[in-house]
Design an enzyme around this catalytic site. Structure first.
Site, PDB file in Angstrom:
ATOM      1  N   GLU A   1       0.370  -0.652  -0.196  1.00  0.00           N
ATOM      2  CA  GLU A   1       0.374  -0.017   0.173  1.00  0.00           C
ATOM      3  C   GLU A   1       0.851   1.381  -0.208  1.00  0.00           C
ATOM      4  OE1 GLU A   1      -2.738   0.059   3.096  1.00  0.00           O
ATOM      5  OE2 GLU A   1      -4.204  -0.972   2.161  1.00  0.00           O
TER       6      GLU A   1
ATOM      7  N   GLU B   1      -7.055  -8.238  -0.911  1.00  0.00           N
ATOM      8  CA  GLU B   1      -7.928  -7.503   0.840  1.00  0.00           C
ATOM      9  C   GLU B   1      -9.110  -7.378   0.705  1.00  0.00           C
ATOM     10  OE1 GLU B   1      -5.273  -4.925   3.480  1.00  0.00           O
ATOM     11  OE2 GLU B   1      -3.022  -6.081   2.914  1.00  0.00           O
TER      12      GLU B   1
HETATM   13  C1  GAL Z   1      -4.566  -2.819   5.231  1.00  0.00           C
HETATM   14  C2  GAL Z   1      -3.335  -3.564   5.132  1.00  0.00           C
HETATM   15  C3  GAL Z   1      -3.361  -4.838   6.221  1.00  0.00           C
HETATM   16  C4  GAL Z   1      -4.060  -4.085   7.282  1.00  0.00           C
HETATM   17  C5  GAL Z   1      -5.295  -4.122   6.748  1.00  0.00           C
HETATM   18  C6  GAL Z   1      -6.668  -3.659   7.839  1.00  0.00           C
HETATM   19  O1  GAL Z   1      -4.451  -1.142   4.590  1.00  0.00           O
HETATM   20  O2  GAL Z   1      -2.682  -3.749   3.461  1.00  0.00           O
HETATM   21  O3  GAL Z   1      -1.795  -5.058   6.323  1.00  0.00           O
HETATM   22  O4  GAL Z   1      -3.117  -3.201   7.834  1.00  0.00           O
HETATM   23  O5  GAL Z   1      -5.102  -2.866   5.691  1.00  0.00           O
HETATM   24  O6  GAL Z   1      -6.567  -4.681   8.616  1.00  0.00           O
END
Ligand code: GAL
Length: 825
Positions: A182, A251
């Site tokens: 990110e 994600e």
């Molecule tokens: C994203 C990040 C993950 C985790 C997630 C929230 O921004 O890439 O590692 O932190 O948010 O759980």
């Protein structure tokens, strides 16, 4: 010449067939990831190996496979693998190779997110603190020291994987890898160097020649050939900036993490399924659940500040590895359908039909057939639509999946899977016999003696290298009778970033401060009694996880940064004595930790023995120890820490994490009813307001001796009382279902028999699990008896939800019938 060409051709065929038997070619085009030339629909889920124990991995991965996943995604956690520069640890639950091989053994692919900046609510975003303490260090930008270390670790991991032939190009399971994490979210803060850094990351990764594509998540315009991807609760609206990147979602946040003092997050199965179906409706081809199993922040790996020990995340597999129903099952059904539509979804022509009122149908058609979605993104209005001659009712905020474009096979808002309500069962009445001993900090508190001396106040992580949560700051100040500060009203004033601060003056406890509501920078001020002559000031700064996110996250202040002052108030006049530039003594960590009091064989080996005498009234800074027997069976074990304050706990020498049951979550912001409709955010549908943020702590079976005694050790910082601590197992207690007609209902108490049917009605029943009520009509047969006959006494049972099974429902009219069931396990 002709012969030679033929020979060459033969050789080429031989080589390709030989290598393809051992390797998989992973590539991509603008539509999808391709495996051996075929475009694929891939469903993946994040499981972080150190958040469970190695003995849990086969079971977790099997459940992921059974839930319809093709791949397991994990980050790699630099700080735990290289705790000291160039000293590596890949043992126990850090055995990355074993984890990837377990994935391979189960026949799944794997996605390796090396980072090595990972965030993940992990301490310091996964960076080792020694890195910060290197000269001229700057993280995540063009800085030779940083780049050198990042490259060293990334190369180390890649070489390790290559050696074991774990990349798909070598016949292994790893189909994709990730560099950075990110960075696009923070790049603007780094100016021109940000872009140069991303380019360097891409080149460095590329040069490692892993034979499978690299990902860069949340990185618009990722340098080629990196694939940019999306993270979030929804990625249907995501458009790749690079036209050659397929639509990939690294994600999909299945729930959310929890902070000390925060509420318990809850994302419904309906909304999560909706986000997935919308993604595939809008051209997505690879989707990963973050997290599929969240697990536990053992030891001090929780990031922060203030991330809890539990990292349950409300994921499809719960913290202990149980299936979280209905989430797991509702998604599994969707995965099966999506996989059945793989050809049209990846090769079909895409056309959309606007059906009005925010309802859209999408048709994926090939010569062999078509598949369709009907999505209703309206958050309140249900839709009745006619599509290609048929009528469909599509509830608000839902997607219907029609694999043949004719029959609705699935709707994200219609959950047919059972809801399992887990319950804690006491293992056996066992009163723990505690022994205790103080941390023995008297010398520190009274005399200020430490291990290091410095002029002025030092940042906590700079001095501790994060070897401990605890750092004592101690100084002395001589006040003679003539000192202008003297007044009846004198106080100690501390400007601090310590997550928790305990203050002592001349051996007496003055008070403490706990950061609340994310106010990490504060002024602590307390009235104190000072002496003529030498005064000792001892401050204990406690950190609760280092920051893991944001631009320049690594350089934020930690500990007591000052100023620290004595203040005398004389009427209108205020006189200050600034102690910040004094000589300060420092003591890193706990005496008891140095003496390894948490190990099993520490009893009696130390200067101060463990005392079996009656416990004094809730002292602070105290060690406790007790023996216990492991609860029988295979069900997950938890320990109830109700009554304790704050500290860390060990089972047979292994840390099960920080505990803090005395920290209640805020009183408001919870909802009894959770409406899945409309956009989810981390604050929506939270529950457990006004209760301990975390009362139960996971004790993995892998930490326990099945027979014989086990030892629990506590370091109690705040002065809690361990007399109520007890061990329990987690089992399915109640099972409910609200299935629609014409579905097959599967019910199970997992590994326990179903003991009774508390409610069953086929018709138009209403209510929520625990408060179901019969509606205005019911099937002719007694549903309770029908279900009891099929299910009671069995571990699982399956029924077709039809009037054939439950009797005629003529009086219900044409409206769709449902079967509501509540079972006791
Ligand atoms: C994203 C990040 C993950 C985790 C997630 C929230 O921004 O890439 O590692 O932190 O948010 O759980």
């Amino acid at each position: 010449m002709k012969h030679f060409t033929c020979l060459l051709l033969l050789l080429l065929i031989l080589i390709t067939s030989f290598s393809s038997a051992y390797s998989t070619i992973v590539s991509h085009d603008d539509r999808a990831i391709t495996i051996d030339g075929q475009r694929r629909i891939l469903i993946s889920g994040s499981i972080h190996y150190p958040r469970s124990t190695a003995d849990m991995w086969p079971n977790l991965i099997s459940k992921a496979k059974d839930g319809g996943l093709d791949a397991i995604e994990t980050y790699v956690f630099w700080n735990v693998h290289e705790p000291v520069r160039r000293q590596y640890d890949f043992s126990g639950n850090l055995d990355l190779v074993r984890f990837i091989k377990t994935i391979q053994d189960k026949g799944l692919y794997s996605v390796l997110r090396i980072g090595p900046y990972v965030c993940a609510e992990w301490n310091y975003g996964g960076f080792p603190v020694w890195l910060h303490n290197m000269p001229n260090m700057e993280f995540r930008t063009v800085n030779s020291g940083f780049m050198n270390e990042m490259q060293n670790f990334t190369t180390k991991i890649v070489e390790m994987m290559k050696k074991e032939k774990l990349f798909a190009s070598q016949g292994g399971p790893i189909i994709l890898a990730q560099i950075e994490n990110e960075y696009g979210n923070v790049i603007s803060s780094y100016g021109a160097e940000g872009k140069a850094y991303v380019d360097w990351c891409a080149n460095m990764a590329n040069s490692l020649d892993i034979g499978v594509p690299w990902l860069m998540c949340q990185q618009p315009n990722a340098p080629q050939p990196m694939i940019e991807t999306c993270n979030g609760f929804y990625c249907d609206q995501y458009k790749q900036t690079n036209p050659t990147s397929p639509k990939i979602w690294t994600e999909n946040w299945t729930g959310w993490f929890k902070n000390w003092g925060g509420r318990h997050p809850y994302r419904t199965a309906e909304d999560l399924a909706y986000s997935v179906a919308r993604f595939f409706q809008t051209g997505g081809t690879f989707q990963n659940y973050y997290m599929y199993h969240g697990g536990t922040n053992f030891g001090r790996v929780a990031g922060g500040p203030y991330i809890t020990t539990s990292y349950d995340y409300h994921a499809p597999l719960d913290e202990y590895g149980n299936v979280n129903q209905p989430k797991w099952g509702h998604l599994k059904e969707l995965h099966t359908l999506l996989k059945s539509m793989e050809k049209p979804l990846t090769y079909g022509n895409i056309s959309t039909v606007d059906l009005g009122n925010s309802v859209t149908a999408t048709v994926y058609s090939t010569n062999e057939g078509s598949s369709c979605f009907i999505g209703n993104v309206n958050a309140t209005a249900n839709a009745l639509v006619n599509f290609q001659g048929n009528d469909y009712s599509v509830p608000a905020w839902s997607v219907s999946v029609l694999p043949d474009c004719k029959k609705e096979a699935y709707n994200t808002a219609k959950v047919n899977t059972q809801t399992s309500i887990m319950t804690e069962v006491p293992s056996k009445p066992e009163k723990l016999e505690w022994t205790w001993r103080p941390e023995f900090a008297r010398k520190t508190i009274l005399k200020g003696s430490g291990d290091l001396i410095a002029k002025g106040l030092v940042d906590q992580k700079d001095i501790t290298n994060d070897a401990s949560d605890y750092l004592w700051y101690m100084t002395r100040v001589h006040l003679d009778k003539k000192d202008p500060i003297w007044s009846r009203n004198m106080s100690l004033q501390i400007h601090s970033n310590a997550h928790v601060l305990h203050a002592y003056v001349n051996g007496r406890y003055v008070g403490h401060k706990i950061v609340q509501d994310e106010k990490f920078n504060y002024i602590f001020e307390k009235k104190v009694n000072l002496l003529h002559g030498t005064n000792h000031i001892s401050l204990l700064s406690v950190s609760v996880g280092l920051q893991n996110y944001g631009p320049f996250f690594g350089s934020g202040p930690t500990g007591i940064n000052g100023p620290v002052k004595l203040v005398g108030y004389k009427g209108e006049e205020t006189i200050e004595k600034d102690l910040s530039e004094h000589q300060w003594n420092y003591k890193i960590g706990l005496n008891g930790f140095d003496q390894k009091l948490f190990t099993t064989n520490s009893v009696g080996h130390h200067h101060l023995k463990w005392s079996p005498e009656k416990l004094p009234a809730n002292p602070m800074l105290t060690w406790y120890k007790a023996n216990f027997k492991a609860p029988l069976g295979k069900d997950p074990v938890i320990v109830d820490f109700n009554g304790l304050g704050k500290g860390e706990a060990w089972i047979n020498g292994q840390s099960i994490g920080r505990y803090w049951p005395s920290f209640n979550s805020s009183d408001d912001g919870c909802s009894d009813e959770c409406d899945y409709r409309g956009e989810y955010g981390s604050g929506k549908c939270a529950f457990m307001c006004g209760k301990p943020t975390q009362r139960w702590y996971h004790v993995p079976r892998g930490f326990l001796n099945e027979s014989g005694y086990n030892t629990i050790t506590l370091f109690e910082e705040m002065g809690g009382n361990p007399s109520m601590v007890n061990f329990k197992t987690v089992v399915t207690g109640t099972v409910c279902a609200r299935t629609y007609e014409h579905n097959k209902l599967e019910l199970t108490c997992n590994n326990r028999p179903i003991s009774a049917v508390k409610f069953a009605s086929f018709g138009n029943p209403s209510g929520h699990c625990g408060s179901f009520a019969v509606g205005t009509c019911e099937g002719a047969m007694d549903a309770t008896k029908v279900v009891a006959k099929e299910c009671v006494g069995k571990v699982n049972c399956t029924m077709n939800v039809t009037s054939h099974k439950f009797g005629s429902t003529l009086e219900c009219g044409d409206s769709p019938k449902r079967l509501f069931v509540e079972l006791e396990c």
